[in-house]
Design an enzyme around this catalytic site. Structure first.
Site, PDB file in Angstrom:
ATOM      1  N   ASP A   1     -23.015   2.779  68.188  1.00 49.22           N
ATOM      2  CA  ASP A   1     -21.954   2.198  67.385  1.00 49.22           C
ATOM      3  C   ASP A   1     -21.078   3.353  66.889  1.00 49.22           C
ATOM      4  O   ASP A   1     -21.515   4.511  66.880  1.00 49.22           O
ATOM      5  CB  ASP A   1     -22.578   1.426  66.215  1.00 49.22           C
TER       6      ASP A   1
ATOM      7  N   ASP B   1     -18.402   3.204  63.833  1.00 49.66           N
ATOM      8  CA  ASP B   1     -18.152   3.288  62.394  1.00 49.66           C
ATOM      9  C   ASP B   1     -19.448   3.360  61.590  1.00 49.66           C
ATOM     10  O   ASP B   1     -20.334   2.522  61.742  1.00 49.66           O
ATOM     11  CB  ASP B   1     -17.351   2.082  61.925  1.00 49.66           C
TER      12      ASP B   1
END
Length: 274
Positions: free
Chosen positions: A23, A25
């Site tokens: 991922d 963020d």
């Protein structure tokens, strides 16, 4: 909503069996990548000051409370409506020109070391993000990732229509990982995934080596029930400060040489102890 499309692997290229899915963020960077660009977008006239202030407030909420499904969906709707009519080439140019000033200082040292370690071990590194691909792809290249999959906005006559063709979020991240595995020959049982958000639990559950990074409350609880390792990344630092005057390619290669041994040894010991 359309699914992601990936180019076929050339017949003369032996695919890696293992991928590490990251991922973006709050896993690789200590912020929201989309909201981080509010200042350059304001400067170039794509958003007004009120929208920039709303983005700053949303970033504060995001940082303090985490990005649960409701918050992320509201953010998606707002961003989709906000960017309707924007010229795609202009957005891409702004991102490319400001990437190192905006995102570079937010990158976790621990994440770059981990990425370098996976690459040193011959794994493909893939960034999966709900942020738009015009932002995610340059960030992934800066980090030396093999490829990326991100939210894809509908484009009509070179401008965003405000509609979404593929939303790389929640269950769709798991779908993207499965499609990548089918296309590039990954063995998902041998693959790794790293994320901070409970909305990415479907992704974590399709790989053999899931990791919760700076997890939100729900993910931390779920990780405990599943006995998933929990990692803490808390040291954002500019890549340029770590390797002054280096190009993005040199940064990736340099980090691979410098970090591979110590970090991967630590991870290997952690896996053996599980």
């Amino acid at each position: 909503m359309a699914e992601p499309n990936f180019p076929a692997v050339p017949a003369d290229v032996a695919p890696n069996r293992v991928a590490a899915f990251f991922d973006l963020d709050k896993t690789i960077i200590a912020s929201s990548s989309a909201l981080a660009f509010s200042k350059p977008l304001l400067r170039e006239g794509l958003i007004n000051r009120r929208a920039a202030l709303r983005s700053a407030y949303a970033q504060l909420v995001f940082s303090l409370a985490g990005a649960d499904a409701g918050k992320t969906e509201r953010m998606r709707q707002e961003v989709s409506a906000l960017c309707a009519g924007w010229d795609v080439a202009q957005v891409s140019s702004i991102v490319e020109e400001t990437l190192h000033d905006v995102v570079d200082p937010l990158v976790y040292v621990e994440a770059t070391e981990l990425i370098a370690s996976h690459k040193a071990d011959g794994h493909d590194v893939i960034v999966l993000s709900a942020t738009g691909e015009e932002v995610v792809a340059p960030v992934a290249r800066m980090l030396g990732a093999t490829r990326s999959v991100a939210t894809r906005m509908q484009i009509v006559d070179g401008r965003y229509s405000g509609q979404v063709d593929f939303y790389c979020y929640g269950e769709n991240k798991a779908i993207a990982a499965k499609d990548l595995a089918a296309t590039y020959g990954y063995d998902l049982a041998e693959c790794h995934a790293y994320t901070d958000s409970s909305t990415d639990i479907p992704l974590l559950e399709v790989v053999g080596h899931p990791y919760a990074v700076n997890p939100d409350r729900l993910l931390r609880k779920h990780a405990a029930t599943k006995d998933w390792p929990v990692l803490t990344f808390d040291n954002p630092m500019s890549l340029r400060n770590r390797l002054p005057l280096a190009s993005p390619t040199a940064v990736a290669l340099g980090l691979g040489v410098a970090a591979a041994g110590a970090t991967w040894y630590s991870l290997s010991r952690r896996r053996k102890d599980r």
